[in-house]
Design a protein around this motif. Sequence first.
Motif, PDB file in Angstrom:
ATOM      1  N   ALA A   1      49.472  77.697  71.492  1.00 20.78           N
ATOM      2  CA  ALA A   1      50.808  76.863  71.437  1.00 20.78           C
ATOM      3  C   ALA A   1      50.395  75.606  70.921  1.00 20.78           C
ATOM      4  CB  ALA A   1      51.143  76.665  72.966  1.00 20.78           C
ATOM      5  N   ALA A   2      51.354  74.791  70.295  1.00 21.35           N
ATOM      6  CA  ALA A   2      51.135  73.424  69.858  1.00 21.35           C
ATOM      7  C   ALA A   2      52.072  72.499  70.791  1.00 21.35           C
ATOM      8  CB  ALA A   2      51.557  73.267  68.307  1.00 21.35           C
ATOM      9  N   ALA A   3      51.651  71.531  70.862  1.00 19.20           N
ATOM     10  CA  ALA A   3      52.371  70.607  72.127  1.00 19.20           C
ATOM     11  C   ALA A   3      52.562  69.175  71.341  1.00 19.20           C
ATOM     12  CB  ALA A   3      51.480  70.605  73.406  1.00 19.20           C
ATOM     13  N   TYR A   4      54.027  68.781  71.458  1.00 16.01           N
ATOM     14  CA  TYR A   4      54.030  67.422  71.589  1.00 16.01           C
ATOM     15  C   TYR A   4      55.079  66.995  72.639  1.00 16.01           C
ATOM     16  CZ  TYR A   4      54.856  62.620  69.693  1.00 16.01           C
ATOM     17  OH  TYR A   4      54.926  61.438  69.553  1.00 16.01           O
ATOM     18  N   PRO A   5      54.683  66.159  73.354  1.00 11.88           N
ATOM     19  CA  PRO A   5      55.492  65.979  74.843  1.00 11.88           C
ATOM     20  C   PRO A   5      57.030  65.423  74.370  1.00 11.88           C
ATOM     21  CG  PRO A   5      53.694  64.308  74.313  1.00 11.88           C
ATOM     22  CD  PRO A   5      53.664  65.092  73.255  1.00 11.88           C
ATOM     23  N   ILE A   6      57.800  65.694  75.340  1.00 18.09           N
ATOM     24  CA  ILE A   6      59.252  65.341  75.255  1.00 18.09           C
ATOM     25  C   ILE A   6      59.904  65.953  76.614  1.00 18.09           C
ATOM     26  CG2 ILE A   6      59.993  67.328  74.040  1.00 18.09           C
ATOM     27  CD1 ILE A   6      62.187  65.685  72.500  1.00 18.09           C
ATOM     28  N   THR A   7      60.575  64.950  77.110  1.00 20.42           N
ATOM     29  CA  THR A   7      61.349  65.271  78.556  1.00 20.42           C
ATOM     30  C   THR A   7      62.567  66.281  78.003  1.00 20.42           C
ATOM     31  OG1 THR A   7      60.745  63.001  79.340  1.00 20.42           O
ATOM     32  CG2 THR A   7      62.550  64.017  80.193  1.00 20.42           C
TER      33      THR A   7
ATOM     34  N   LEU B   1      47.071  73.122  71.148  1.00 17.47           N
ATOM     35  CA  LEU B   1      46.605  71.849  70.511  1.00 17.47           C
ATOM     36  C   LEU B   1      47.507  70.829  70.539  1.00 17.47           C
ATOM     37  CD1 LEU B   1      43.904  71.821  68.814  1.00 17.47           C
ATOM     38  CD2 LEU B   1      45.431  72.424  66.772  1.00 17.47           C
ATOM     39  N   GLN B   2      47.203  69.549  71.014  1.00 15.79           N
ATOM     40  CA  GLN B   2      48.361  68.524  70.793  1.00 15.79           C
ATOM     41  C   GLN B   2      48.590  68.291  69.300  1.00 15.79           C
ATOM     42  OE1 GLN B   2      48.039  65.292  73.881  1.00 15.79           O
ATOM     43  NE2 GLN B   2      49.746  63.989  72.564  1.00 15.79           N
ATOM     44  N   ALA B   3      49.701  68.138  69.108  1.00 17.75           N
ATOM     45  CA  ALA B   3      50.270  67.807  67.741  1.00 17.75           C
ATOM     46  C   ALA B   3      50.386  66.258  67.640  1.00 17.75           C
ATOM     47  CB  ALA B   3      51.328  68.552  67.120  1.00 17.75           C
ATOM     48  N   GLU B   4      50.687  65.590  66.449  1.00 15.23           N
ATOM     49  CA  GLU B   4      50.813  64.407  66.295  1.00 15.23           C
ATOM     50  C   GLU B   4      52.427  64.263  66.189  1.00 15.23           C
ATOM     51  OE1 GLU B   4      49.036  66.184  64.329  1.00 15.23           O
ATOM     52  OE2 GLU B   4      49.632  65.817  62.152  1.00 15.23           O
TER      53      GLU B   4
ATOM     54  N   ASP C   1      54.289  56.165  69.721  1.00 14.97           N
ATOM     55  CA  ASP C   1      55.343  56.439  68.615  1.00 14.97           C
ATOM     56  C   ASP C   1      54.966  55.849  67.202  1.00 14.97           C
ATOM     57  OD1 ASP C   1      58.382  55.937  68.287  1.00 14.97           O
ATOM     58  OD2 ASP C   1      57.355  54.077  67.629  1.00 14.97           O
ATOM     59  N   GLY C   2      53.751  54.868  67.050  1.00 13.15           N
ATOM     60  CA  GLY C   2      53.425  54.199  65.973  1.00 13.15           C
ATOM     61  C   GLY C   2      52.255  55.192  65.345  1.00 13.15           C
ATOM     62  N   TYR C   3      51.362  55.485  65.958  1.00 17.70           N
ATOM     63  CA  TYR C   3      50.257  56.037  65.600  1.00 17.70           C
ATOM     64  C   TYR C   3      50.118  57.749  65.601  1.00 17.70           C
ATOM     65  CZ  TYR C   3      48.065  51.315  66.279  1.00 17.70           C
ATOM     66  OH  TYR C   3      48.160  49.983  66.411  1.00 17.70           O
ATOM     67  N   SER C   4      51.132  58.333  66.287  1.00 18.51           N
ATOM     68  CA  SER C   4      51.218  59.783  66.138  1.00 18.51           C
ATOM     69  C   SER C   4      52.277  60.042  65.294  1.00 18.51           C
ATOM     70  CB  SER C   4      51.168  60.271  67.590  1.00 18.51           C
ATOM     71  OG  SER C   4      50.860  61.641  67.706  1.00 18.51           O
ATOM     72  N   ILE C   5      53.110  60.337  65.708  1.00 18.62           N
ATOM     73  CA  ILE C   5      54.395  60.734  65.111  1.00 18.62           C
ATOM     74  C   ILE C   5      54.751  59.797  64.024  1.00 18.62           C
ATOM     75  CG2 ILE C   5      56.252  59.673  66.567  1.00 18.62           C
ATOM     76  CD1 ILE C   5      58.103  62.176  65.930  1.00 18.62           C
TER      77      ILE C   5
ATOM     78  N   GLN D   1      50.262  61.591  78.700  1.00 21.70           N
ATOM     79  CA  GLN D   1      49.591  62.539  77.773  1.00 21.70           C
ATOM     80  C   GLN D   1      48.666  61.607  76.907  1.00 21.70           C
ATOM     81  OE1 GLN D   1      53.085  62.716  77.824  1.00 21.70           O
ATOM     82  NE2 GLN D   1      52.892  64.232  79.241  1.00 21.70           N
ATOM     83  N   PRO D   2      47.859  62.305  76.246  1.00 24.25           N
ATOM     84  CA  PRO D   2      46.711  61.285  75.149  1.00 24.25           C
ATOM     85  C   PRO D   2      47.568  60.833  74.074  1.00 24.25           C
ATOM     86  CG  PRO D   2      46.037  63.529  75.345  1.00 24.25           C
ATOM     87  CD  PRO D   2      47.078  63.598  76.308  1.00 24.25           C
ATOM     88  N   SER D   3      47.095  59.766  73.605  1.00 19.45           N
ATOM     89  CA  SER D   3      47.788  59.232  72.309  1.00 19.45           C
ATOM     90  C   SER D   3      46.581  59.157  71.521  1.00 19.45           C
ATOM     91  CB  SER D   3      48.074  57.726  72.505  1.00 19.45           C
ATOM     92  OG  SER D   3      47.231  56.908  72.474  1.00 19.45           O
ATOM     93  N   PRO D   4      46.745  58.974  70.065  1.00 20.27           N
ATOM     94  CA  PRO D   4      45.758  59.019  69.093  1.00 20.27           C
ATOM     95  C   PRO D   4      44.536  57.899  69.390  1.00 20.27           C
ATOM     96  CG  PRO D   4      47.865  59.246  68.046  1.00 20.27           C
ATOM     97  CD  PRO D   4      48.148  58.658  69.432  1.00 20.27           C
TER      98      PRO D   4
END
Lengths: 176, 572, 278
Positions: free
Chosen positions: B222-228, B249-252, C102-106, C137-140
Amino acid sequence: MSKTAGNPKISNLNDLLAVAYQVEIDAVDRYNVLADQMETHNNPELVKVFRDLARAEGIHGEEIRRLAGDFDVAAHARDIAKFGRADSPEEADLGAAHYLMTPWHALQLSLAGEERALAYFTSIVETAKDPKVKALAAELVEEEAEHVSLVHRLLRRYPKPDDSWADDLDPPVSQE
Amino acid sequence: MAASPSISIAIVGSGGAGALTTGNSLLEAACAAGWYGLLTRTLGPQIRGGEAAALLRLAVNPVEGLPDQFDLLIGIDWLNAHRFGSEIKAGPGTLVISDPRGGDQPPMVTQSGARVFEIPMKEMAKTIPDGRPNMIALGIAGRLLDLTIEQVFAPIEKLLADKGPAAIEASHAGIKIGFGAAAGADFGTPLASPNPSSARRWLLSGNEATALGAIRGGVRFAAAYPITPATEVLEWLAPSLAKVGGVLLQAEDELAAINMIIGSSFGGTPALTATSGPGLSLMIEALGLATSAEIPVVVVDVMRGGPSTGIPTKSEQADLNIAVYGLHGDAPHLVLAPQSVGDCMFTTQWATYLAETLQSPAIVLSDQFMGQTRAAIERPADVAFIGARTVATDIAGAYERYALAANGVSPMAIPGTRGGQYTADGLTHSQRGIPTSGAADHLAQLDKRRDKLDHFNYGDHWAAIEGAGELAVLTWGSLTSAAREAIARATKDGIDVRLVAPRLLLPTQPERLAKAFYGVKRILVIEQTHGGQFHRYLRAHYDLPAPVRVFNRPGPLPITAGEIYRAITEWR
Amino acid sequence: MSTVDTQRAYKQADYKSDIKPIWCPGCGDYHVLMSFTRAFAQLGLPPEQIAVISGIGCSSRIPAYTNCYGFHGVHGRSLALAAGLKVTRPDLTVVVASGDGDGYSIGGNHFLHACRRNVDMTYVVMDNHIYGMTKGQPSPTTEPEFDTALSPGGTKVRPFHPLVVALASGANFIARCFSGEPNETAAVLVEAIKHPGFSFVEILSPCVTFRPDEKAWKDLVHPAPVAATTDPGKAARRIMTDDGFNIGILYRGNRTPFQPAVGAINIDLSELEKDFEL
């Protein structure tokens, strides 16, 4: 960094009046910001505490304005009353606020602010060359000392809360 | 007095009052005692300390919808509670427990005709060291529901296990006081006793069920990007995948997440991500890639209020359009929709199976209401849908990744398989997978990708079709349970209604739906959208052989069984 | 940036809206809001001449709390919104607000290209080393061993170095501030806004709810030991080797800001048809 580096330069009585005025006004604004935070976060007891503190500081500010007579302390303050890195001496520490804070906590913030102001005006008494400035600074020191005592008296009414004061079993909410 | 098969309770409080914890503990206590029930919540905009209400329904049989009106409303305090006025309805039959020092009662209490019983929970809490008003409230609720004190203690002991004996003692004391205080309150209708049963039951949220369904269907990446309101799917998967040798894996961002799962799947590992509307919008391009390159992936969209950033904490059904029509070009793919908390597990598992079998992306349209509601359900039966990809092995001669096949599914070479080397591509390609702009190849591959989905036999799972009558209620997703309840009520009144709720939204099933409409003279469409997306989808792809009425309303308020029942009875 | 309006002195309060923030009490962003309004007042800019552009997250709620023009955009795209605005409206002062998620990840890709493009604007990132709005959650920039639900035991992935990335990508002004020093921060923001080109200001802003350990930051931050350099090589060395709590302006570049000529040119449109004439 030295303790006084970044503090406003006080050359005469008007400078001191302006700075003293700004210190009170900054404290009023800060307490109102905290009261607004408490209102948004459903802590009505603390809304009252902070509004009361704001009102008290406002009265001090008015006293200074009256002392200044016709001189426009507010305008002069905008020019010269700039403190260095940190908040101005009597501003309560925003970082120490908490949505579950108790009156004891608020009074601790207030006490710290009054003590900082006391130390600040004391440093002016020690370093001022102008006798008028020295004299007014000494009066301000006495005022602040009274405020410190007052907060200590108020603190006796509110016991220190036990360690669980910040416990909230409900988890934080994700809003986005 | 007669016992009721279902009771609903709202617990309101603010600024650290712990209303949600109280509601959750009550649910756990009641479910442990043998009842079924559900818990959802409504909140202010703050991250902590905001006004909050736990909304519960407890029942003898499984339930998955909220009532029109609450039987019991406990106000730990009323600060900003007026904001919940449209969601928490009280009436003359409602008992309101109010703390006289809890602030002004909101109009939803004072204008409702409800009976108010005052209990000074705050003051009572002060008589105990470390006492909390919400424990008093929990005791009150437990007593009114005829639970024993031990039953009410149990979830709290578990919750406070690592907070130490003092905290547990304080809660015990608070609950005891609440029990005593409730003795004077007259609740009226008690909740009927639970059915003694040895059925295995679960208490979980739709998001948790979704995650379990994924693993059962074979997902191992699973790839994860958090969102409500989807993050909990991913948070449940993180340790669970590790337990089965998989990885999260947490994705950017969502662009990375969707491409990561395509990469994983290309390498042979079934993969999934979970998101909401804004994230799905970002994933659309890559979903087209997965469609064209015939790479299976599952994307769960836990729908929330839209459009754009919308209402992140509330439910709506308005992502139907983007799920069905969002991909540019002609790109048939799978779209499924669970119908209840428990069905989130089945549908996600089935979606994984279908995606893998048909080598297609599958979008699973869950929603915030199912995703974040905790419900007690019967443990679902194990189903045999485990992803079984048609894989090319023992490859002799030139490998044709996209070879035309009778069922449209071409054996897929997994990297590492000698002789199977090919380049997956979003470019239109030949059977060998070589990019081409030729008319014949384009047509052949478009036909193949459409036909492999259209000719598959989805069996009876494609829709819930229940009952018979001249009126058919046509709905989907979380509204299915509310419709079911409404229909049960209508049937008691002598009105026969057929329920038709598709679980498979794409590819469409025109023959099967036509069969479902035999004998139907009126069609009532129910959906939680502003633009009538489901209605227009039906009109676009199906014959609706009888007069149609549409009851659609956007979020944030759920459409209740009561409202559907009224719509049914108003159309004779 | 725009010319200072000397006709009218603006007070800090002129830049604050009456909307009360939903940030948790104790959040560093309250101080950042104060720094914004203080900086704007010091610059004397009319509030309507300032645009505050943001993405999604706790930090990104800031535009509504100011009395300037604001845009609460979608997650991670604030720099793109801002570029479109500033290039067509060079007369405005554009401030972009974001967080470490918001700034460093997406937003990471847009960050690279905004530094590279060097349009005149100021980018403020309130860094709290966590995703606050979505519950932790962790950020960059989160430490690799920091345990969260999405990364049990920690991400074990090296944190992002935003200042290094900014320098390498071409940012024209780089600074780090601490929210707990609002006057110093305001002073840096004034410099950043005045400095032409892309100014990047990272503000360490503790999250009281998900990172209560960040209360320790006030004792870890320290003023940068040397003055800002204009030499990118020197800046690279300093920024790559600093401890992450070095406060102050660290780099001032002299790149020319990117600003194509805009403004109506009135020609007869039939001029454009000449190419088609047979």
